[in-house]
Design a protein around this motif. Sequence first.
Motif, PDB file in Angstrom:
ATOM      1  N   ALA A 106       0.827  -1.212   0.000  1.00  0.00           N
ATOM      2  CA  ALA A 106       0.000   0.000   0.000  1.00  0.00           C
ATOM      3  C   ALA A 106       0.859   1.259   0.000  1.00  0.00           C
ATOM      4  O   ALA A 106       0.527   2.251  -0.661  1.00  0.00           O
ATOM      5  CB  ALA A 106      -0.922  -0.012   1.217  1.00  0.00           C
ATOM      6  N   ILE A 107       1.959   1.236   0.745  1.00  0.00           N
ATOM      7  CA  ILE A 107       2.871   2.392   0.767  1.00  0.00           C
ATOM      8  C   ILE A 107       3.521   2.573  -0.599  1.00  0.00           C
ATOM      9  O   ILE A 107       3.659   3.704  -1.100  1.00  0.00           O
ATOM     10  CB  ILE A 107       3.923   2.225   1.874  1.00  0.00           C
ATOM     11  N   ASN A 108       3.917   1.472  -1.226  1.00  0.00           N
ATOM     12  CA  ASN A 108       4.490   1.563  -2.576  1.00  0.00           C
ATOM     13  C   ASN A 108       3.497   2.186  -3.549  1.00  0.00           C
ATOM     14  O   ASN A 108       3.879   2.963  -4.433  1.00  0.00           O
ATOM     15  CB  ASN A 108       4.899   0.179  -3.075  1.00  0.00           C
ATOM     16  N   ASN A 109       2.229   1.851  -3.402  1.00  0.00           N
ATOM     17  CA  ASN A 109       1.204   2.427  -4.271  1.00  0.00           C
ATOM     18  C   ASN A 109       1.183   3.952  -4.153  1.00  0.00           C
ATOM     19  O   ASN A 109       1.075   4.665  -5.164  1.00  0.00           O
ATOM     20  CB  ASN A 109      -0.164   1.860  -3.908  1.00  0.00           C
ATOM     21  N   GLU A 110       1.326   4.474  -2.929  1.00  0.00           N
ATOM     22  CA  GLU A 110       1.330   5.933  -2.743  1.00  0.00           C
ATOM     23  C   GLU A 110       2.608   6.562  -3.296  1.00  0.00           C
ATOM     24  O   GLU A 110       2.580   7.660  -3.863  1.00  0.00           O
ATOM     25  CB  GLU A 110       1.176   6.273  -1.258  1.00  0.00           C
ATOM     26  N   LEU A 111       3.733   5.865  -3.145  1.00  0.00           N
ATOM     27  CA  LEU A 111       4.985   6.384  -3.705  1.00  0.00           C
ATOM     28  C   LEU A 111       4.909   6.434  -5.224  1.00  0.00           C
ATOM     29  O   LEU A 111       5.324   7.410  -5.844  1.00  0.00           O
ATOM     30  CB  LEU A 111       6.161   5.513  -3.256  1.00  0.00           C
ATOM     31  N   TRP A 112       4.376   5.373  -5.824  1.00  0.00           N
ATOM     32  CA  TRP A 112       4.238   5.345  -7.289  1.00  0.00           C
ATOM     33  C   TRP A 112       3.226   6.367  -7.765  1.00  0.00           C
ATOM     34  O   TRP A 112       3.335   6.891  -8.875  1.00  0.00           O
ATOM     35  CB  TRP A 112       3.816   3.946  -7.752  1.00  0.00           C
ATOM     36  N   ALA A 113       2.237   6.669  -6.934  1.00  0.00           N
ATOM     37  CA  ALA A 113       1.199   7.634  -7.302  1.00  0.00           C
ATOM     38  C   ALA A 113       1.652   9.076  -7.106  1.00  0.00           C
ATOM     39  O   ALA A 113       0.855  10.003  -7.277  1.00  0.00           O
ATOM     40  CB  ALA A 113      -0.060   7.379  -6.475  1.00  0.00           C
ATOM     41  N   THR A 118       1.391  11.279   1.790  1.00  0.00           N
ATOM     42  CA  THR A 118       0.527  10.186   2.247  1.00  0.00           C
ATOM     43  C   THR A 118       1.373   8.967   2.597  1.00  0.00           C
ATOM     44  O   THR A 118       1.148   8.311   3.622  1.00  0.00           O
ATOM     45  CB  THR A 118      -0.497   9.821   1.161  1.00  0.00           C
ATOM     46  N   ALA A 119       2.354   8.669   1.745  1.00  0.00           N
ATOM     47  CA  ALA A 119       3.239   7.529   2.003  1.00  0.00           C
ATOM     48  C   ALA A 119       4.009   7.720   3.304  1.00  0.00           C
ATOM     49  O   ALA A 119       4.174   6.774   4.094  1.00  0.00           O
ATOM     50  CB  ALA A 119       4.200   7.346   0.838  1.00  0.00           C
ATOM     51  N   LEU A 120       4.470   8.946   3.557  1.00  0.00           N
ATOM     52  CA  LEU A 120       5.226   9.226   4.781  1.00  0.00           C
ATOM     53  C   LEU A 120       4.351   9.019   6.014  1.00  0.00           C
ATOM     54  O   LEU A 120       4.788   8.431   7.017  1.00  0.00           O
ATOM     55  CB  LEU A 120       5.760  10.656   4.730  1.00  0.00           C
ATOM     56  N   GLU A 121       3.129   9.482   5.938  1.00  0.00           N
ATOM     57  CA  GLU A 121       2.194   9.298   7.059  1.00  0.00           C
ATOM     58  C   GLU A 121       1.934   7.810   7.309  1.00  0.00           C
ATOM     59  O   GLU A 121       1.886   7.353   8.457  1.00  0.00           O
ATOM     60  CB  GLU A 121       0.887  10.024   6.753  1.00  0.00           C
ATOM     61  N   TYR A 138      13.089   1.866   4.867  1.00  0.00           N
ATOM     62  CA  TYR A 138      13.540   2.213   3.516  1.00  0.00           C
ATOM     63  C   TYR A 138      12.451   3.015   2.799  1.00  0.00           C
ATOM     64  O   TYR A 138      12.730   4.024   2.139  1.00  0.00           O
ATOM     65  CB  TYR A 138      13.879   0.952   2.736  1.00  0.00           C
ATOM     66  N   GLN A 139      11.197   2.558   2.919  1.00  0.00           N
ATOM     67  CA  GLN A 139      10.094   3.283   2.293  1.00  0.00           C
ATOM     68  C   GLN A 139       9.931   4.678   2.892  1.00  0.00           C
ATOM     69  O   GLN A 139       9.641   5.642   2.173  1.00  0.00           O
ATOM     70  CB  GLN A 139       8.797   2.494   2.457  1.00  0.00           C
ATOM     71  N   LYS A 140      10.130   4.780   4.203  1.00  0.00           N
ATOM     72  CA  LYS A 140      10.023   6.087   4.846  1.00  0.00           C
ATOM     73  C   LYS A 140      11.097   7.029   4.311  1.00  0.00           C
ATOM     74  O   LYS A 140      10.824   8.210   4.032  1.00  0.00           O
ATOM     75  CB  LYS A 140      10.168   5.946   6.363  1.00  0.00           C
ATOM     76  N   ALA A 141      12.316   6.517   4.137  1.00  0.00           N
ATOM     77  CA  ALA A 141      13.398   7.339   3.582  1.00  0.00           C
ATOM     78  C   ALA A 141      13.054   7.793   2.165  1.00  0.00           C
ATOM     79  O   ALA A 141      13.330   8.938   1.776  1.00  0.00           O
ATOM     80  CB  ALA A 141      14.706   6.563   3.605  1.00  0.00           C
ATOM     81  N   SER A 142      12.452   6.900   1.367  1.00  0.00           N
ATOM     82  CA  SER A 142      12.043   7.270   0.005  1.00  0.00           C
ATOM     83  C   SER A 142      11.010   8.384   0.026  1.00  0.00           C
ATOM     84  O   SER A 142      11.071   9.330  -0.771  1.00  0.00           O
ATOM     85  CB  SER A 142      11.465   6.046  -0.720  1.00  0.00           C
ATOM     86  N   ALA A 143      10.044   8.266   0.949  1.00  0.00           N
ATOM     87  CA  ALA A 143       9.016   9.309   1.060  1.00  0.00           C
ATOM     88  C   ALA A 143       9.634  10.622   1.513  1.00  0.00           C
ATOM     89  O   ALA A 143       9.274  11.698   1.016  1.00  0.00           O
ATOM     90  CB  ALA A 143       7.933   8.860   2.036  1.00  0.00           C
ATOM     91  N   GLN A 144      10.587  10.563   2.448  1.00  0.00           N
ATOM     92  CA  GLN A 144      11.251  11.786   2.921  1.00  0.00           C
ATOM     93  C   GLN A 144      12.040  12.444   1.797  1.00  0.00           C
ATOM     94  O   GLN A 144      12.041  13.671   1.658  1.00  0.00           O
ATOM     95  CB  GLN A 144      12.155  11.454   4.102  1.00  0.00           C
ATOM     96  N   GLU A 145      12.695  11.636   0.988  1.00  0.00           N
ATOM     97  CA  GLU A 145      13.431  12.199  -0.151  1.00  0.00           C
ATOM     98  C   GLU A 145      12.479  12.898  -1.110  1.00  0.00           C
ATOM     99  O   GLU A 145      12.755  13.998  -1.595  1.00  0.00           O
ATOM    100  CB  GLU A 145      14.184  11.090  -0.882  1.00  0.00           C
ATOM    101  N   ASN A 146      11.327  12.268  -1.372  1.00  0.00           N
ATOM    102  CA  ASN A 146      10.370  12.830  -2.320  1.00  0.00           C
ATOM    103  C   ASN A 146       9.603  14.025  -1.768  1.00  0.00           C
ATOM    104  O   ASN A 146       8.891  14.704  -2.518  1.00  0.00           O
ATOM    105  CB  ASN A 146       9.392  11.747  -2.777  1.00  0.00           C
ATOM    106  N   THR A 147       9.721  14.276  -0.469  1.00  0.00           N
ATOM    107  CA  THR A 147       9.138  15.494   0.109  1.00  0.00           C
ATOM    108  C   THR A 147      10.229  16.532   0.380  1.00  0.00           C
ATOM    109  O   THR A 147      10.054  17.432   1.198  1.00  0.00           O
ATOM    110  CB  THR A 147       8.388  15.173   1.419  1.00  0.00           C
ATOM    111  N   ASN A 148      11.357  16.375  -0.333  1.00  0.00           N
ATOM    112  CA  ASN A 148      12.477  17.333  -0.259  1.00  0.00           C
ATOM    113  C   ASN A 148      13.074  17.428   1.153  1.00  0.00           C
ATOM    114  O   ASN A 148      13.389  18.517   1.635  1.00  0.00           O
ATOM    115  CB  ASN A 148      12.035  18.727  -0.743  1.00  0.00           C
TER     116      ASN A 148
END
Length: 421
Positions: A106-113, A118-121, A138-148
């Motif tokens: 589900a988190i991957n779905n938000e990252l891809w979207a 939302t993924a970070l939350e 790892y997913q949290k780090a990806s979300a943090q990167e994508n939120t600058n």
Amino acid sequence: MKMKTIHQLLFVFCFSFFSQMYGQEQKYNGNPDTSFETARKLAFNEHRKQAQDTLTSILTKYPDYHDIRSFLATTYAWDGNYKRARKEFSYVMEKDSKNKSNWIAAINNELWADSPYTALEMTTTALTIFPDDAEIMYQKASAQENTNNPFEAIKTIDAAIAKNPTNQKAIDFKNSLNQKLRKYSIGIKSTVDLYSEVFDPMQYHTLKLSHITKYGSVIAKLNFNRRFNTNGTQIEVDLYPKIAKGLYAYLNFGLSNSAIFPHFRYGGELYQSLPHSFEASLGFRTLQYSTTTTIYTGSIGWYTGNDYWSIRPYITPGDGGTSTSGALTYRKYRANADNYLSFGYSMGFSPETNQFYFDANDAAIINLKSQKINVGYNFTTSNNKNAWGAQFDVTHQEKSFAPGSYLWIYSLSLSWDLKFK
């Protein structure tokens, strides 16, 4: 006879209608595990629509078979149908919030979207259920990167690596983050042109300093050229400001007191991301020698997998008419944006891209015929700290002083950039 035909048609219509209604109400009847395995094979062999039909059919009888619903949601995410996937993931997670694989999918779905907030939350919530889980971190780090927030991302990925020091995926991600955290770079580029006749070799050298900010990139350059037995220097600044999501600009300013450079140059261009991985731009360049020349340009770019294609025209109005030229570029990317093989082809003469210049003959210059091909290779060291590049060009150029007569120009460029924090 006519009444008989009408009765026959009514019978066929009613039979089809009730058959269709019965078919719609008919539920799945079979072995769900066997059908699930068949659907998985279909999905992994690029038959996702058939797989989704099978999975949906099973769920009519087994709505709480969560593995099937979760896999159905995953196939929707693969197809880019993130909203539909989100609905299915929400259903299974509400029923079974302790299933880690559902959280990860589900988190991957938000990252891809492209919904990193939302993924970070979701990762924050998931880590309360699965504390210090390396995969969710790892997913949290990806979300943090994508939120600058690259600094927070690197803290998170460090913690994930501490839990699993052999996690190569996390290690590679940390190296990528370190590259992005290197906000500065200094570089040098040198080019030499060798002519088949008439002209002596010409040299072009650039020393540059780059800085990446949250508003965009700034590049300051000092250019040194030796052409026609004359030396000259130019100060130049390039800006790439971010305007909005998918929209950024290119701005350029340059000054020189040398005859082989424009005394003053400036330009601008807007770039807009488009659906299906396309990008379009529109802009201009102005060069002020003893007279002023304005070049109108734009581009259409397309990213497909690791490939990039770009078409760029140049339109230069002048007293002698309007000159047109164009360039086609192809790049094959490897590990990242600094690693690629490139090919290019261009036709026509543009003062923006051709390094020829004759102060007393502007009109003749912009109408010269020219064809050029080039091949380049750019690569980085293992830690992405050093970037190297090489390019070779061959140009078939019409002589300005002898229309219809051509010469060959062979160009070799070498570049090096050092990135640092």
